[in-house]
Design an enzyme around this catalytic site. Structure first.
Site, PDB file in Angstrom:
ATOM      1  N   GLY A 153     -24.655  84.895  63.697  1.00  0.00           N
ATOM      2  CA  GLY A 153     -25.249  85.935  62.975  1.00  0.00           C
ATOM      3  C   GLY A 153     -26.539  86.533  63.944  1.00  0.00           C
ATOM      4  O   GLY A 153     -26.918  85.847  64.797  1.00  0.00           O
ATOM      5  N   CYS A 154     -26.845  87.717  63.539  1.00  0.00           N
ATOM      6  CA  CYS A 154     -28.107  88.229  64.249  1.00  0.00           C
ATOM      7  C   CYS A 154     -29.308  87.489  64.237  1.00  0.00           C
ATOM      8  O   CYS A 154     -29.852  87.125  64.947  1.00  0.00           O
ATOM      9  CB  CYS A 154     -27.933  89.694  64.120  1.00  0.00           C
ATOM     10  N   TYR A 155     -29.711  87.204  63.025  1.00  0.00           N
ATOM     11  CA  TYR A 155     -31.092  86.386  62.805  1.00  0.00           C
ATOM     12  C   TYR A 155     -30.745  84.988  63.477  1.00  0.00           C
ATOM     13  O   TYR A 155     -31.637  84.624  63.964  1.00  0.00           O
ATOM     14  CB  TYR A 155     -31.172  86.293  61.263  1.00  0.00           C
ATOM     15  N   ALA A 158     -31.614  85.074  67.050  1.00  0.00           N
ATOM     16  CA  ALA A 158     -32.969  85.401  67.340  1.00  0.00           C
ATOM     17  C   ALA A 158     -33.815  83.901  67.248  1.00  0.00           C
ATOM     18  O   ALA A 158     -34.538  83.665  68.136  1.00  0.00           O
ATOM     19  CB  ALA A 158     -33.249  86.347  66.557  1.00  0.00           C
ATOM     20  N   GLU A 247     -34.649  93.427  65.671  1.00  0.00           N
ATOM     21  CA  GLU A 247     -34.940  92.476  64.852  1.00  0.00           C
ATOM     22  C   GLU A 247     -35.994  91.512  65.347  1.00  0.00           C
ATOM     23  O   GLU A 247     -36.191  91.267  66.417  1.00  0.00           O
ATOM     24  CB  GLU A 247     -33.778  91.462  64.591  1.00  0.00           C
TER      25      GLU A 247
END
Lengths: 351, 351, 351, 351
Positions: A153-155, A158, A247
């Site tokens: 996932g994107c989060y 990061a 983000e």
């Protein structure tokens, strides 16, 4: 002339699918053969995304109509829970096809945890063991030979790029991490929802899914693995920010004994010294989404807290690129033995 | 391996200069040798623009310090009126260097008109005759051999690409044109002004420079030439819009006798049939800035007005790319005999 | 203590209805008795609009459930074509109730023109003659005694306040008007549409409904009346701007013989000398939406064009206040003999 | 007719000063007598803030020119460190004048701490003991008789209203608080800085002043007092968000033994049961800035964390209203014995 690998994109009418198409169109080794979007089947892509007015693309077809025999690789940009069957089918019927899944379906190693968080039955648990978690910088070797790549996932991308090296090196107390996350609105997808209307999301900011965002499961799984802690729990609190892309995660961590914020930063510098897409910002420079918009770069840094024994770890990326389509292309490159930066070298767009 | 042409950028600390650097860094035939920015001389570029944290670039120097002998081509991104002397000097001393000027200084053929609109004395009028107006699609042949290319303003690029073919073909009455223009805030530059602060420009919209915007002079010059009308006057009214990039011009035109909006559209379709960067939108599809953000594309279309005898011509581009740095690279490619799309093939970034 | 007039709001779950509620809650002479919203019936208002968390309001009911006998005045914030029947019924059954309609249903004097533009049959044409066009500054006397007030559209309010005085005084050629209009996204309503999502409408701008926006009919009707021209046609071209509130119309007009832009401005100054909500900006000051956000004010001005014989008339307002709910309250005040500025004296919110 | 209290505003050309003027203009008991702004002295207010085009205001004067004998109350909207002298002078010379200071100069009880954080010498330490910390809901009784009211910073107001009751009741471990704060750009003021330009702050988000934001000192002082802990330290990390107004603080707290998130929420419900401006959101409803924009309201809530023994406390307000000018008016009302909500009853503006 570069050899072309024919690709299919499942779910080309979402933001993630569209960004994959954007990158694929300029990737010297990709040829777009199939684009699916059940609700828009029959339409040209330019009718669904106006910024494709300049290029020729195959018309959209339904998942059922798609000829999977005509492609060498499949990217999946559909929502979780919708593609167990088709993924399993492609996996079984086309042994030469590699599947790069941008959905959440194969990220969690334990099907029970998937079930708990996603609240749907997983009907392809038999191929789960084949899936490699597609965090390129961490699992590059496994990705090379994988047939099923579950892009994070994107989060999690990061967060994990900033925390895994610290947890692995035991520089932080992984059982006491607070992650305050902020995302642009594209992270919520293109579906029609009141809270993502311009007038509702604009000029305002809101926490959401507090205490229950599904990306927490991935973060706990991977930080737990790195730290060697079973059943790790983290605090992960996302906020919706009035911008389209980008983000930023601010992680509040407790330092291990005798450890300083500088040690953490040094660890990241060392870990990422030769990584093309992870930039450790100069000392004192704070990561901000403006450093990465539209690009596959991640920027991380560590800042000392004035509270002794604590530090602040910051990481930022473009949720649709390194957080999704860009990392998918990066994994494609690794899996097909292409130079890893191919097609994703774009610099950030600023302003 | 592509042959590298060494470039210098005058004024690299503005938005235009930075976007040129962004494109140059990924252009296979460019090598950035010199970057000037008098107010930031001595600093690394990443300190001035944080999105360059990922790349290596020469440190900024003053215009005076720059070694013009070390470059093959010069891009100028400085404000009008500041570079007459240096441009003239480079032009005289380095006969092999081509100058691609993104400022307004050499766009107006008649120095008296320059003086009238820009209110400064032009100290390089002797080289004005050497300048070619850098609207690539219209002056491609002249650009090929030019040593001094005066890239058009952002608004003129949008307006002229849509109106010149119509004026040339005498399909419109060029003496009765109302152009309502809208631009994102980056068009106002990076200088510190109260009206471009986030809180002042955000969530609001304002007309500006009504009846006196300098881009009017270029539009009048070029539409006048195309229509064969001396001293043409147009109505040009710009508005500041709360977005960073993008520009859209809505031109209200009077049709020539026996002419329809469809005829206008057909003319544009024919004119741009083989142009890589000009897209005539499908019939009924309205151009919008979302179609071009971050790219070198222009989209134009013609819509019938319900008032008989009139039509609406719409054109849109990214002011920093096709409206400035992108067109400069396009002209560079033409002038150096490189494939015209090199380095500026990026698709629009959406969302 | 001020006497309270009980009001009902039809369609309280839209932006227009909600802004009416916001104003009504602080209006000393209003008591909110009924709020309808069929799709949200049964819910508390704070569940539908979170900014009402601080106040007590009646729960939402369906139109059918509402007790119209319990109210003295009805505001209608529903879309056109949905309230012919209920309006007619209230009008017939409750002779003491005044209806202040913010929809488009009773704005057009000629039912045939309504039918043509709105494409629905009008089932309450019998009460159309009772309707007064609620442009307060122009029809104040008629509003005083009206039982059915058809508040103008947001664009027409902006345009007409600036053009009617000029057309009436024959200072402009009303048959040659080009109106380039720009609106914030709230003008498109709260319905779920892809083009009003944050990621689609943000950081971009698009023309829409070119040559066919329904507000054109109102503008033609009222400017035609003022100018004494039957079947007047105007060019009206709206654009969607990335901001929530605010509207600005730039009208390009042809001056009557011997007339200057200054004459136009003088006429507006004279017309609005004693109007509490219409501000003619100082000479040379350009109206901008930042001057009116969140308020019932309108700002107008006239700017000379450098083309002889033409002028530019600019007007701006907040589409949800003076363009809708605010003007509705203003009309309510007039109709009930209350001081006209009551409850709508708020100054603009800036930044 | 309400009795008028003549007010002066020091620093009327900043956002804080302007919002005070906006509120004062509609406050039934205020008459604006003096407006200072040294850099704009001699200008009418409408030239400095265009949204005041509709009203009459005194012209701006320098601080030196102002006649302090002509006012009953002084609001100070100047930056910290610039008004020690003038405040001291007014305090000494005009014993009947009350000073409501929106700057940071008198918020810190200990001059040594002021010096440490603000890095300027405090030249009015003699009147510091007279200052009351103007957090209305906490210090209402002291404010009633104060002559010098030091209004809290915007962040501290948001944080303290949510944490003080919890710290006082010993429901949380005040020595382990992480506050992740997010603010709109108006919090950075109207000064010309590159990072607050539209193109730099828009479509992006950045942490700033990490580990050293001055509001931390206030938070530590007041939470420390409430918790009975000397030299308390908190983690406070602010982020700049692309919106004009609004602030949201997410505080991560450790629960006292035997305490639940529900206990925390109950405590807040009890504390604020009769407060007009503090809303505890319904259970499960997450505070968001859209609930408070343009208003004097604060919304707070507590959410359980899935990590046992921890909870998340969220609070939001409009930084220019309850975070500054609105709270100043609230304190004015208290100090002058006026109904506390007078002039600040506006509901939030949404959308």
């Amino acid at each position: 002339m570069a050899e072309k690998i024919r690709i299919g994109v499942l779910g080309a009418s979402g933001y993630t699918g569209a960004d994959l198409v954007r990158l694929a169109l300029r990737h010297p080794n990709m040829e777009i053969a199939v684009l699916t979007a059940n609700s828009h089947a029959g339409k040209p892509m330019r009718a669904v995304f106006k910024h494709f007015a300049h290029v020729d693309l195959p018309d959209l077809v339904t998942v059922e109509e798609a000829d999977w025999g005509s492609v060498d690789a499949v990217f999946c940009g559909l929502p979780h829970g919708t593609t167990h069957t088709i993924t399993r089918e492609i996996f079984a019927s086309y042994p030469d096809v590699k599947i790069i899944d941008m959905s959440a379906d194969f990220r969690l190693r334990d099907p029970a945890i998937y079930q708990e968080w996603y609240n749907v039955e997983h009907t392809a648990t038999d191929i789960q063991p084949e899936a490699v978690y597609g965090l390129t910088e961490v699992y590059r070797d496994e990705i090379r030979d994988a047939r099923l790549i579950a892009c994070p996932g994107c989060y999690p991308t990061a967060v994990l790029l900033s925390l895994i090296p610290l947890a692995k090196a035991r520089l932080i107390d992984a059982s006491d991490i607070v992650i305050d996350a902020k995302s642009g609105v594209s992270g919520a997808g293109r579906g029609l929802k009141e809270n993502t209307l311009f007038c509702e999301a604009g000029e305002g900011l809101s926490p959401y899914a507090v205490g229950k965002h599904r990306h927490m499961a991935e973060i706990e799984q991977e930080v737990g693995l790195a730290a060697g802690i079973a059943d790790l729990r983290v605090n992960f609190t996302p906020h919706l920010i009035p911008m389209s892309r980008g983000e930023l995660c601010t992680s509040y961590v407790k330092l291990a004994a005798q450890t300083t914020a500088e040690d953490l930063r040094d660890q990241l510098v060392e870990t990422y010294a030769n990584e093309p897409f992870v930039t450790v910002a100069e000392e004192g420079v704070l990561p901000q989404t403006q450093m990465v918009r539209g690009s596959n770069y991640v920027v991380v840094n560590v800042v000392p807290d004035r509270i002794p024994g604590r530090a602040i770890v910051i990481s930022t990326l473009d949720n649709l690129v390194k957080g999704s389509a860009g990392q998918a292309v990066q994994n494609f490159n690794v899996a097909y033995g292409i130079e890893e930066t191919t097609g994703i070298e774009q610099l950030p767009l600023f302003p």
